[in-house]
Design a protein around this motif. Structure first.
Motif, PDB file in Angstrom:
ATOM      1  N   CYS A 112      -0.535  -5.847  -2.426  1.00 51.09           N
ATOM      2  CA  CYS A 112       0.497  -5.406  -3.368  1.00 51.09           C
ATOM      3  C   CYS A 112       0.189  -3.978  -3.787  1.00 51.09           C
ATOM      4  CB  CYS A 112       0.504  -6.316  -4.587  1.00 51.09           C
ATOM      5  SG  CYS A 112       1.566  -5.699  -5.912  1.00 51.09           S
ATOM      6  N   PHE A 132       0.386  -2.665  -6.595  1.00 59.97           N
ATOM      7  CA  PHE A 132      -0.297  -2.577  -7.883  1.00 59.97           C
ATOM      8  C   PHE A 132      -1.724  -3.124  -7.826  1.00 59.97           C
ATOM      9  CE2 PHE A 132       4.152  -2.502  -9.202  1.00 59.97           C
ATOM     10  CZ  PHE A 132       4.129  -1.404 -10.045  1.00 59.97           C
ATOM     11  N   TYR A 133      -2.055  -3.795  -6.735  1.00 63.19           N
ATOM     12  CA  TYR A 133      -3.367  -4.451  -6.644  1.00 63.19           C
ATOM     13  C   TYR A 133      -4.326  -3.687  -5.734  1.00 63.19           C
ATOM     14  CZ  TYR A 133      -6.740  -8.226  -5.785  1.00 63.19           C
ATOM     15  OH  TYR A 133      -7.882  -8.964  -5.671  1.00 63.19           O
ATOM     16  N   CYS A 182      -3.033  -6.994 -13.616  1.00 62.17           N
ATOM     17  CA  CYS A 182      -1.930  -7.913 -13.304  1.00 62.17           C
ATOM     18  C   CYS A 182      -2.490  -9.309 -13.052  1.00 62.17           C
ATOM     19  CB  CYS A 182      -1.168  -7.411 -12.087  1.00 62.17           C
ATOM     20  SG  CYS A 182      -2.088  -7.607 -10.557  1.00 62.17           S
ATOM     21  N   CYS A 183      -1.600 -10.263 -12.783  1.00 61.81           N
ATOM     22  CA  CYS A 183      -2.033 -11.662 -12.609  1.00 61.81           C
ATOM     23  C   CYS A 183      -3.103 -11.809 -11.540  1.00 61.81           C
ATOM     24  CB  CYS A 183      -0.863 -12.537 -12.180  1.00 61.81           C
ATOM     25  SG  CYS A 183       0.320 -12.773 -13.440  1.00 61.81           S
ATOM     26  N   LYS A 184      -2.889 -11.136 -10.424  1.00 63.14           N
ATOM     27  CA  LYS A 184      -3.833 -11.316  -9.315  1.00 63.14           C
ATOM     28  C   LYS A 184      -5.209 -10.772  -9.684  1.00 63.14           C
ATOM     29  CE  LYS A 184      -4.203 -10.510  -4.278  1.00 63.14           C
ATOM     30  NZ  LYS A 184      -4.685 -11.823  -3.848  1.00 63.14           N
ATOM     31  N   CYS A 203       2.776  -9.958 -14.118  1.00 62.37           N
ATOM     32  CA  CYS A 203       2.948  -9.337 -12.805  1.00 62.37           C
ATOM     33  C   CYS A 203       3.721  -8.035 -12.993  1.00 62.37           C
ATOM     34  CB  CYS A 203       3.717 -10.293 -11.905  1.00 62.37           C
ATOM     35  SG  CYS A 203       4.338  -9.494 -10.429  1.00 62.37           S
ATOM     36  N   HIS A 204       3.187  -6.925 -12.523  1.00 64.31           N
ATOM     37  CA  HIS A 204       3.858  -5.640 -12.730  1.00 64.31           C
ATOM     38  C   HIS A 204       5.087  -5.471 -11.841  1.00 64.31           C
ATOM     39  CE1 HIS A 204       0.601  -4.766 -15.267  1.00 64.31           C
ATOM     40  NE2 HIS A 204      -0.289  -4.521 -14.323  1.00 64.31           N
ATOM     41  N   CYS A 211       2.240 -14.490  -9.084  1.00 60.44           N
ATOM     42  CA  CYS A 211       1.942 -13.328  -8.259  1.00 60.44           C
ATOM     43  C   CYS A 211       2.729 -13.441  -6.963  1.00 60.44           C
ATOM     44  CB  CYS A 211       0.442 -13.264  -7.971  1.00 60.44           C
ATOM     45  SG  CYS A 211       0.024 -12.069  -6.689  1.00 60.44           S
ATOM     46  N   PHE A 212       3.382 -12.342  -6.589  1.00 63.45           N
ATOM     47  CA  PHE A 212       4.225 -12.335  -5.400  1.00 63.45           C
ATOM     48  C   PHE A 212       3.651 -11.423  -4.315  1.00 63.45           C
ATOM     49  CE2 PHE A 212       6.625 -13.486  -9.063  1.00 63.45           C
ATOM     50  CZ  PHE A 212       7.425 -14.522  -8.636  1.00 63.45           C
ATOM     51  N   SER A 213       2.341 -11.157  -4.372  1.00 70.81           N
ATOM     52  CA  SER A 213       1.730 -10.259  -3.392  1.00 70.81           C
ATOM     53  C   SER A 213       2.042 -10.761  -1.983  1.00 70.81           C
ATOM     54  CB  SER A 213       0.222 -10.181  -3.613  1.00 70.81           C
ATOM     55  OG  SER A 213      -0.345 -11.464  -3.506  1.00 70.81           O
TER      56      SER A 213
HETATM   57  S1  SF4 Z   1       2.772  -9.247  -7.177  1.00 67.25           S
HETATM   58 FE1  SF4 Z   1       0.701 -10.034  -7.637  1.00 67.25          FE
HETATM   59  S2  SF4 Z   1      -0.635  -8.327  -7.137  1.00 67.25           S
HETATM   60 FE2  SF4 Z   1       1.420  -7.441  -7.382  1.00 67.25          FE
HETATM   61  S3  SF4 Z   1       1.550  -6.850  -9.539  1.00 67.25           S
HETATM   62 FE3  SF4 Z   1       2.382  -8.913  -9.371  1.00 67.25          FE
HETATM   63  S4  SF4 Z   1       0.596 -10.191  -9.868  1.00 67.25           S
HETATM   64 FE4  SF4 Z   1      -0.230  -8.174  -9.313  1.00 67.25          FE
END
Ligand code: SF4
Ligand SMILES: Cc1cc2nc3c(=O)[nH]c(=O)nc-3n(C[C@H](O)[C@H](O)[C@H](O)COP(=O)(O)OP(=O)(O)OC[C@H]3O[C@@H](n4cnc5c(N)ncnc54)[C@H](O)[C@@H]3O)c2cc1C
Ligand code: FES
Ligand code: FES
Lengths: 156, 331
Positions: free
Chosen positions: B122, B124-125, B138-140, B146-147, B155-157
């Motif tokens: 992701c 953001f990760y 973020c969640c992950k 989740c950003h 989480c949708f990574s």
């Molecule tokens: S999709 Fe997962 S990794 Fe990306 S910002 Fe959301 S929680 Fe974080």
């Protein structure tokens, strides 16, 4: 905890005491003083840190030094012999395939590995071989010309 | 960016490895080629006290064919997979997918097992600690929100491995070995769809992937195509694998498996699209219908630079292209 590793660097056997969290790139540059190998992205994206590990080009920023124990490493310092530049290096100068030079050590090593296994590559094979080496100033045309010239044994 | 401090363990056999995994569960990571893990460590996405290296486990390397089945050891490098005459001849789609991973400077180190275990990605990760420190985690990364979606606890990574889609399309199975013994399961069941813990062993379970088995009779043709921003090095924006079983060349489709990477939190099978093709001849209108269906049944989330609608478009185009090529149909 440090451990002793043995590397054959540019044909010379070297012993180094390394921490496990050091990369081969860091050991080459900082312990062995071989700063020809460049550190740029430090995460496998650019190819500036390319060395030949047992003959294969790899990004040394993603190789743990302990993993290279017992292996042969060739860096750009190992290309010239008896004070004479390697034909690839000569060609890079002649064809103007170097500008800032940051990508050059990596590209030279990839080209050497290619010509060692495939002395007469096609243009496409050259392009594919250097695909992992990012050059931001010379561009690829002159680099490919220089490698092609060596492959065709042209007088440089 | 330097690596964090860790202790490096190099067990000599599988039998030595499993007890180490159990002893250090929760504070260790397994390392194969290291091309994904070392980047994550530099970015401080993980700071394990121990790295357990698989590099001495010679039994986990190599490719062989037996009783209509190709078996690949997970420590086989991607370069080895893509260059192996057996794979090039009998499973060219797999050779292609392995060859399309990363750059030529990674494939001599990167392993096929590490590729299947690849963590989801992701924008953001997969960033440095410094970059990430501008926001709440973020969640992950252990935080609440989740950003990408602003949702809590989700989480949708995106799963972005290149090799799994082909192997799932080919109906491959994997073997996992842990303290409880071994289990064999279809590769598609290895993936959870949960971005935080994308596969059965990604949460630090004391289990190893030890074998990949691919039946040769499941298909008559298989192909992988990948679209990425820089053709030389990048992860896929979208990768599509299709395996077809035709009753005769250019004949009727008996089975179609279409599996896509880069469009969800796991390798996504376009099952409805596959059904649309089954029982059909290789004709342009059926191929078009299948590709439209595939594009409609995926749900990409904007976790990289490319938005969902363009990903749908890519899927539509790529699915149709592959099926035409496999089915011998002109444009
Ligand atoms: S999709 Fe997962 S990794 Fe990306 S910002 Fe959301 S929680 Fe974080
Ligand atoms: C610049 C760059 C570009 C990349 N491009 C791509 C790309 O285009 N496509 C792609 O798919 N990947 C890509 N990658 C990611 C990575 O290089 C590959 O996925 C590679 O195949 C990972 O294999 P590895 O052996 O290096 O894995 P490692 O980094 O050693 O391990 C990855 C993960 O798998 C686990 N693991 C490894 N082996 C096992 C096992 N046998 N049992 C249990 N767990 C295991 C590790 O614990 C770790 O969590 C790229 C990486 C970089 C740096
Ligand atoms: S510094 Fe190693 S690939 Fe960029
Ligand atoms: S010469 Fe400057 S990056 Fe290639």
């Amino acid at each position: 905890m440090k451990r002793i590793i043995t590397l054959v660097v540019n044909g010379e056997q070297r012993e180094v005491a390394v921490e496990p969290d050091l990369t081969l790139l860091e050991v080459l540059r900082e312990d062995l003083g071989l700063t020809g190998t460049k550190k740029a992205c430090n995460q496998g994206e650019c190819g500036a840190c390319t060395v030949l590990l047992d003959g294969k080009p790899v990004s040394s920023c993603l190789v743990l030094a302990v993993r290279a124990h017992g292996k042969a490493v060739v860096t750009v310092e190992g290309l010239a012999e008896n004070g004479r530049l390697h034909p690839l290096q000569e060609a890079f100068v002649t064809y103007g395939a170097v500008q800032c030079g940051f990508c050059t050590p990596g590209v030279l090593l990839v080209a050497k590995a290619l010509l060692d296994t495939n002395p007469h590559p096609t243009a496409q094979e050259i392009e594919q071989a250097i695909a992992g080496n990012i050059c931001r100033c010379t561009g690829y045309v002159k680099i490919i010309e220089a490698i092609t010239a060596v492959a065709q044994n042209q007088n440089i | 960016m330097r690596l964090p401090k860790f202790q490096y363990l190099e067990p000599a056999t599988l039998a030595e490895t499993i007890p180490l995994l159990m002893e250090h569960q929760g504070r260790s990571k397994v390392i194969a080629g290291g091309t994904d893990l070392l980047v994550a460590l530099k970015q401080r996405l993980h700071t394990p006290a121990y790295l357990i290296s698989l590099s001495n486990l010679a039994a986990l390397k190599g490719i062989r064919e037996e009783d209509g089945m190709v078996t690949i050891g997970p420590l086989t490098t991607l370069e080895g997979v893509s260059a192996a005459p057996l794979i090039r001849e009998k499973l060219p789609g797999l050779a292609q997918a392995a060859w399309e991973v990363g750059s030529p400077l990674l494939r001599p180190m990167a392993t096929i097992g590490g590729n299947l275990c690849l963590d989801n990605r992701c924008r953001f990760y997969n960033q440095s600690l410094f970059w990430r420190s501008a926001r709440q985690p973020c969640c992950k990364a252990g935080g609440k929100v989740c950003h990408v979606t602003n949702k809590e606890n989700a989480c949708f990574s995106t799963y972005s491995g290149d090799v799994a889609p082909v192997l799932i399309a080919l109906q491959a199975e994997i073997k996992l070995v842990g303290s409880q013994g071994e289990r064999i399961l279809p590769l598609e069941q290895f993936y959870t769809g949960d971005g935080r813990r994308p596969n059965l062993i990604g949460g630090g379970e004391a289990e190893l992937l030890t074998e990949i088995r691919i039946p040769l009779s499941s298909h008559t043709g298989c192909m992988y195509k990948k679209y990425r921003l820089r053709d030389s090095i990048d992860f896929p924006v979208v990768g599509v694998a299709v395996a077809l079983r035709l009753d005769q060349p250019q004949g009727i489709c008996r089975e179609a498996k279409i599996v896509i990477t880069g469009v969800g939190s796991r390798p996504v099978e376009a099952t409805q699209a596959g059904e649309k093709l089954t029982g059909r001849e290789m004709r342009p209108e059926f191929i078009l219908a299948a590709s439209e269906t595939a594009a409609a049944e995926i749900h990409p989330v904007r976790t990289d630079q490319v938005g969902p609608s363009f990903k749908r478009h890519l899927v539509r185009v790529m699915v149709a292209e592959i099926i035409r090529e496999l089915g011998g149909v002109d444009r």
